[in-house]
Design a protein around this motif. Structure first.
Motif, PDB file in Angstrom:
ATOM      1  N   GLU A  12      -3.568  13.807   6.115  1.00 46.26           N
ATOM      2  CA  GLU A  12      -2.544  14.312   7.219  1.00 46.26           C
ATOM      3  C   GLU A  12      -2.537  13.279   8.097  1.00 46.26           C
ATOM      4  N   PHE A  13      -4.429  12.720   9.096  1.00 49.12           N
ATOM      5  CA  PHE A  13      -4.274  11.294   9.078  1.00 49.12           C
ATOM      6  C   PHE A  13      -3.914   9.927   8.887  1.00 49.12           C
ATOM      7  N   LEU A  14      -3.846   9.999   7.832  1.00 49.93           N
ATOM      8  CA  LEU A  14      -3.207   8.801   7.147  1.00 49.93           C
ATOM      9  C   LEU A  14      -1.883   8.769   6.472  1.00 49.93           C
ATOM     10  N   ASP A  15      -1.165   9.707   7.079  1.00 53.01           N
ATOM     11  CA  ASP A  15       0.646  10.592   7.037  1.00 53.01           C
ATOM     12  C   ASP A  15       0.405   9.702   7.905  1.00 53.01           C
ATOM     13  N   THR A  16       0.157  10.009   9.453  1.00 51.57           N
ATOM     14  CA  THR A  16       0.469  10.001  10.531  1.00 51.57           C
ATOM     15  C   THR A  16       0.506   8.048  10.449  1.00 51.57           C
ATOM     16  N   HIS A  17      -0.571   7.648  10.311  1.00 46.29           N
ATOM     17  CA  HIS A  17      -0.674   6.354  11.008  1.00 46.29           C
ATOM     18  C   HIS A  17       0.187   5.482  10.255  1.00 46.29           C
ATOM     19  N   LEU A  18       0.067   6.015   8.893  1.00 49.04           N
ATOM     20  CA  LEU A  18       0.354   4.805   7.587  1.00 49.04           C
ATOM     21  C   LEU A  18       2.414   4.725   7.430  1.00 49.04           C
ATOM     22  N   THR A  19       2.431   6.482   7.089  1.00 44.38           N
ATOM     23  CA  THR A  19       4.146   6.103   7.249  1.00 44.38           C
ATOM     24  C   THR A  19       4.989   5.469   8.074  1.00 44.38           C
ATOM     25  N   GLN A  21       5.307   2.212   7.586  1.00 42.79           N
ATOM     26  CA  GLN A  21       4.872   1.367   8.128  1.00 42.79           C
ATOM     27  C   GLN A  21       4.462   0.439   7.286  1.00 42.79           C
ATOM     28  N   GLU A  22       4.572  -1.421   7.275  1.00 45.62           N
ATOM     29  CA  GLU A  22       4.158  -1.685   6.456  1.00 45.62           C
ATOM     30  C   GLU A  22       3.817  -2.334   5.934  1.00 45.62           C
ATOM     31  N   ILE A  23       2.738  -2.692   4.428  1.00 46.85           N
ATOM     32  CA  ILE A  23       1.285  -3.278   4.197  1.00 46.85           C
ATOM     33  C   ILE A  23       1.685  -4.861   4.225  1.00 46.85           C
ATOM     34  N   ALA A  24       0.843  -4.936   4.811  1.00 48.79           N
ATOM     35  CA  ALA A  24       0.490  -6.929   4.856  1.00 48.79           C
ATOM     36  C   ALA A  24      -0.581  -7.124   3.624  1.00 48.79           C
ATOM     37  N   ARG A  25      -1.425  -6.537   2.999  1.00 47.41           N
ATOM     38  CA  ARG A  25      -2.492  -7.094   2.385  1.00 47.41           C
ATOM     39  C   ARG A  25      -2.975  -6.081   2.284  1.00 47.41           C
ATOM     40  N   VAL A  26      -3.805  -6.011   1.352  1.00 48.37           N
ATOM     41  CA  VAL A  26      -4.256  -5.021   0.619  1.00 48.37           C
ATOM     42  C   VAL A  26      -5.723  -6.085  -0.460  1.00 48.37           C
ATOM     43  N   LEU A  27      -7.187  -6.292   0.277  1.00 57.12           N
ATOM     44  CA  LEU A  27      -8.101  -7.141  -0.524  1.00 57.12           C
ATOM     45  C   LEU A  27      -8.827  -6.428  -0.791  1.00 57.12           C
ATOM     46  N   PRO A  28      -9.311  -6.017  -2.146  1.00 56.04           N
ATOM     47  CA  PRO A  28     -10.122  -6.406  -2.802  1.00 56.04           C
ATOM     48  C   PRO A  28     -11.878  -6.844  -2.896  1.00 56.04           C
ATOM     49  N   LEU A  29     -12.489  -6.163  -2.052  1.00 50.90           N
ATOM     50  CA  LEU A  29     -13.746  -7.171  -1.770  1.00 50.90           C
ATOM     51  C   LEU A  29     -14.750  -6.968  -2.548  1.00 50.90           C
ATOM     52  N   ASN A  30     -14.608  -5.624  -3.702  1.00 52.64           N
ATOM     53  CA  ASN A  30     -16.319  -5.117  -4.727  1.00 52.64           C
ATOM     54  C   ASN A  30     -15.339  -5.611  -5.994  1.00 52.64           C
ATOM     55  N   VAL A  44       2.316  -4.342  -3.043  1.00 56.68           N
ATOM     56  CA  VAL A  44       2.218  -3.108  -2.486  1.00 56.68           C
ATOM     57  C   VAL A  44       3.029  -4.430  -0.942  1.00 56.68           C
ATOM     58  N   GLU A  45       2.372  -5.858  -1.339  1.00 53.47           N
ATOM     59  CA  GLU A  45       1.881  -6.410   0.392  1.00 53.47           C
ATOM     60  C   GLU A  45       3.911  -6.385   0.255  1.00 53.47           C
ATOM     61  N   GLY A  46       4.454  -6.291   2.068  1.00 51.20           N
ATOM     62  CA  GLY A  46       5.367  -6.222   2.308  1.00 51.20           C
ATOM     63  C   GLY A  46       6.164  -4.602   1.904  1.00 51.20           C
ATOM     64  N   ALA A  47       5.849  -3.930   1.267  1.00 52.83           N
ATOM     65  CA  ALA A  47       5.926  -2.698   0.429  1.00 52.83           C
ATOM     66  C   ALA A  47       5.920  -1.992   2.145  1.00 52.83           C
ATOM     67  N   THR A  48       6.978  -0.358   2.537  1.00 55.53           N
ATOM     68  CA  THR A  48       7.014   0.374   3.613  1.00 55.53           C
ATOM     69  C   THR A  48       6.148   1.169   2.759  1.00 55.53           C
ATOM     70  N   VAL A  49       5.753   1.931   3.841  1.00 57.66           N
ATOM     71  CA  VAL A  49       4.948   3.374   3.292  1.00 57.66           C
ATOM     72  C   VAL A  49       5.861   4.612   3.437  1.00 57.66           C
ATOM     73  N   ASP A  60      -3.697   9.474  -2.371  1.00 54.01           N
ATOM     74  CA  ASP A  60      -2.046   8.785  -2.760  1.00 54.01           C
ATOM     75  C   ASP A  60      -0.663   8.131  -1.609  1.00 54.01           C
ATOM     76  N   ILE A  61      -1.130   7.045  -1.613  1.00 57.63           N
ATOM     77  CA  ILE A  61      -0.390   6.134  -0.417  1.00 57.63           C
ATOM     78  C   ILE A  61       1.025   5.714  -1.871  1.00 57.63           C
ATOM     79  N   THR A  62       2.197   6.202  -0.558  1.00 62.35           N
ATOM     80  CA  THR A  62       3.317   5.377  -1.149  1.00 62.35           C
ATOM     81  C   THR A  62       3.951   4.609  -0.992  1.00 62.35           C
TER      82      THR A  62
END
Length: 286
Positions: A12-19, A21-30, A44-49, A60-62
């Motif tokens: 619910e929190f992410l639905d409010t804050h992400l939907t 919005q455009e994803i700029a970067r996804v950085l795996p650190l591990n 997914v970089e440049g895609a809208t949630v 599950d973030i689409t």
């Protein structure tokens, strides 16, 4: 481990804050966190949630027709930030496993404490491509998950009730903590064989399941992501409370330890006053 109520609150929190919005970067650190490589995270970089869903204990973030699917496992967590530093974090330092940054500058980190790394991130075209999601049983808070549906799931079971409740392939979203809470509410031994349950006991477990998860979800709803763990712990009556008095009867809460986990229960409420043997093949002490 985050279970259904906490993961639903995160959804619910992410639905409010992400939907939207455009994803700029996804950085795996591990690198161990990433379980798929095609398509790459850059897809997914440049895609809208467009949606944030939950499947059992999976998020599950689409975005851009792809699914970023996350399982927090035992020691993982999600931390939201309204703004990240301009410099990317250094890989391999501390608990940080993956960072997702939005075009707005906000985003979230996935972290995992400890040395056992089980946090999992999949990027797939179809969520059914994630084996852990594909095998999930029904959601216990779904509108059509009634008492008869629950009884049908148990019809061919020969396991102890604690193990059955935790099986994600049977029922999605219940883990170690809430299975303890459900069985305490139902006044049932965690080691009672499912095939020995009568109709009244099946009803008692079903009603305890729905009320326990429903109440936990209501407590978690609207709680900030950083406070969800504390909120979960504060609402538990037996799990993680070994040696403390049972809030129902006052008896001392006891524990059975296994190689990688433990369960807690109240002897008076659940086992007729008899303590359970503290070994893997536990049975009532005679």
């Amino acid at each position: 481990m985050p279970e259904l109520p906490e993961v639903e609150s995160l959804r619910e929190f992410l639905d409010t804050h992400l939907t939207g919005q455009e994803i700029a970067r996804v950085l795996p650190l591990n690198i161990s966190v990433l379980k798929t490589y095609d398509p790459p995270l850059t897809a997914v970089e440049g895609a809208t949630v467009t949606a944030v869903q939950r499947h059992g204990k999976w998020l599950d973030i689409t975005a851009g027709g792809l699914h970023l699917v996350i399982h927090l496992a035992r020691a993982g967590w999600l931390r939201w930030s309204d703004e990240f530093p301009a410099a990317p974090p250094r890989p391999g330092k501390g608990p940080l496993a993956l960072r997702t940054v939005l075009a707005s500058g906000a985003g979230f980190d996935l972290t995992e404490a400890g040395t056992t790394k089980r946090l999992a991130v999949h990027l797939v075209r179809d969520v059914a491509q994630v084996p852990g999601v594909a095998r999930l049983g029904p959601d216990p808070l779904a509108a059509d998950f009634d008492r008869d549906a629950f009884a049908a799931l148990l019809a061919d079971e020969r396991r102890q009730i604690k193990g059955a409740l935790r099986d994600q392939g049977l029922i999605a979203g219940i883990g170690n903590a809430y299975s303890d809470e459900i069985l305490h509410a139902a006044k049932m031994s965690p080691f009672k064989p499912v095939q020995n349950l009568d109709e009244e006991e099946v009803t008692a477990v079903y009603e305890a399941l729905r009320s326990t998860l429903g109440e936990a979800l209501e407590r978690s709803r609207g709680v900030a992501a950083g406070r969800l763990k504390a909120e979960k712990k504060s609402g538990l009556r037996v799990h993680g409370r070994t040696g403390q008095p049972c809030p129902v009867c006052g008896d001392t809460i006891r524990e059975v330890s296994f190689s990688d986990s433990s369960l807690q229960y109240c002897p008076t409420c659940q086992t007729g006053g008899k303590p359970l043997a503290d070994r893997r093949m536990s049975r009532l002490l005679k």
